[in-house]
Write an enzyme that holds these catalytic residues in place. Sequence first.
Site, PDB file in Angstrom:
ATOM      1  N   SER A   1       2.305  -6.701 -12.528  1.00 51.18           N
ATOM      2  CA  SER A   1       1.633  -7.586 -11.578  1.00 51.18           C
ATOM      3  C   SER A   1       0.239  -7.061 -11.256  1.00 51.18           C
ATOM      4  O   SER A   1      -0.122  -5.940 -11.613  1.00 51.18           O
ATOM      5  CB  SER A   1       2.441  -7.657 -10.289  1.00 51.18           C
ATOM      6  OG  SER A   1       2.326  -6.424  -9.603  1.00 51.18           O
ATOM      7  N   LYS A   2      -0.498  -7.907 -10.561  1.00 53.17           N
ATOM      8  CA  LYS A   2      -1.836  -7.535 -10.132  1.00 53.17           C
ATOM      9  C   LYS A   2      -1.778  -6.277  -9.254  1.00 53.17           C
ATOM     10  O   LYS A   2      -2.616  -5.399  -9.362  1.00 53.17           O
ATOM     11  CB  LYS A   2      -2.422  -8.715  -9.350  1.00 53.17           C
ATOM     12  CG  LYS A   2      -3.871  -8.569  -9.019  1.00 53.17           C
ATOM     13  CD  LYS A   2      -4.417  -9.807  -8.341  1.00 53.17           C
ATOM     14  CE  LYS A   2      -5.675  -9.437  -7.589  1.00 53.17           C
ATOM     15  NZ  LYS A   2      -5.967 -10.266  -6.452  1.00 53.17           N
ATOM     16  N   ARG A   3      -0.741  -6.229  -8.419  1.00 50.59           N
ATOM     17  CA  ARG A   3      -0.598  -5.071  -7.531  1.00 50.59           C
ATOM     18  C   ARG A   3      -0.399  -3.763  -8.295  1.00 50.59           C
ATOM     19  O   ARG A   3      -0.880  -2.726  -7.881  1.00 50.59           O
ATOM     20  CB  ARG A   3       0.571  -5.285  -6.565  1.00 50.59           C
ATOM     21  CG  ARG A   3       0.125  -5.697  -5.188  1.00 50.59           C
ATOM     22  CD  ARG A   3       1.234  -5.596  -4.143  1.00 50.59           C
ATOM     23  NE  ARG A   3       1.817  -4.246  -3.999  1.00 50.59           N
ATOM     24  CZ  ARG A   3       1.191  -3.182  -3.491  1.00 50.59           C
ATOM     25  NH1 ARG A   3      -0.061  -3.287  -3.096  1.00 50.59           N
ATOM     26  NH2 ARG A   3       1.798  -2.014  -3.393  1.00 50.59           N
TER      27      ARG A   3
END
Length: 502
Positions: free
Chosen positions: A262-264
């Site tokens: 994910s982006k995180r």
Amino acid sequence: MSKKVRVRFAPSPTGPLHIGGVRTALFNYIFARKHGGDFILRIEDTDQNRYVEGAEEYIVEALDWCGMPFDEGPGKEGRFGPYRQSERKHLYRQYADELVKKGKAYYAFDTSEKLDFHRKDHEARGKTFIYNWHNRLKLDNSLSLKPEETEKRIADGEDFVIRFLTPADEKLYLKDIVRGDMEIDTNTLDDKVLYKSDGMPTYHLANIVDDHLMEISHVIRGEEWLPSLALHWQLYDAFGWEAPQFAHLPLIMKPVGKGKLSKRDGEKGGFPVFPISWNESQGYREAGYFPEAVTNFLAMLGWNPGTEQEVFRMEELIQTFSLERVNKSGARFDPEKTKWYNQQYMQGKNDGELAELFSLALIEKKLLDKTWNTDYVTKVIALIKERAIFVSDFWELGSYFFVSPDNYNEKAAKKQWKGDTSEIMQQLLTVLESISDFSSEKIETIVKSWITDQGLSFGKVMPPLRLVLVGGMKGPHIFDIMGLIGQMESMERIKTAIAKLG
Ligand code: GLU
């Protein structure tokens, strides 16, 4: 393969492309090139609520940067355009109606409040509400209403959707190039909406109609679409169309732990998850990656050549790739490996090309107020590139080729600059001054024989010499450095050091 290979990358412009999306595009691109087929970009923008300004331009730019030009798509109209679904919206209704006529779909008038009520009611009883065979005759649709009633309500302008009529008690046998054969019980499926009350098709209908009209031969997409396959399969059947072949690509997984990248994960781990920057999120391009490195590491996420080889240029990927060698299981993302790939491509680059990139970066960063001639920068690159991963590393690795060190590594200075060093350096200056051809080889021969003749040790001369030229103990062959920065500059640096350290 009888049909012409035509594949499409069909992103929804809801934001930047995640590298998972880029990998999907890449596998489509490679597959098209391998089979002399067409690679199509189709923008799936039927959901206007999720439309994000600039996302389409971003997608086009990202594909371009990655070196994956599409053959047909927005701005490159072919025979099958337009390529934005919002510009094709007049097309879809007739197909939904056709299915209703064939008894494969039906009109449903249930309001969202009503559906919500059913959902909550089921939840309260520990059940899940599924609109399908077991309850559709009790709901508000053209299956439960008399034909005249349905007609009247439509004529009166009442809101309706068109749902697919999933047959009960059937088995579907789905085929996927990556996943193999799958068996699905239709009783587990819901009657998906094909056409919405806002006059737009849903993803499912538009996607199938367009794949058919655009003569798509292979649908290569992410695993998150696998649950839609049963419906798509039935839609082809319901229309009486030949279905394309399907290949669902494995997910790209987090570097550690479970789940999808994910982006995180990127923010936490300090690595990009986008090909090019999007707002504050840095992209691979801006982080200094070569596009060839990015496409190479993406290709290895989910595909394996069956050999030990890891470096594949695009041409080689095209030759070697096959969907049959795409793995079923998720591919773990390794940010360190992406750097390794960049380093590999760095070593393969021409020094002159790197010199140009480096000069641009230097000027942009205002690290240099004068433009160095490319020949000089090229020679510098040749000496330092072995240890570089990014073009931006060149400054760190070789700033002393451009500016004399403004200080000396303290520990090294303490260790290397002894009581007699100034005196030795002074003598060395005289030796250097006498050299007429100041090339690396000549300096080396002359300095080394001087050291021997004087009965000095190499340890007394070479380390302090490196310190004064470089500022520390790093760097390539010392005589190469001197040959490049030149006689005057080398001597200047020695004089400065004697003054500062002596
Ligand atoms: N619009 C879908 C997406 O955003 C396309 C899925 C497919 O390729 O069928 O990924």
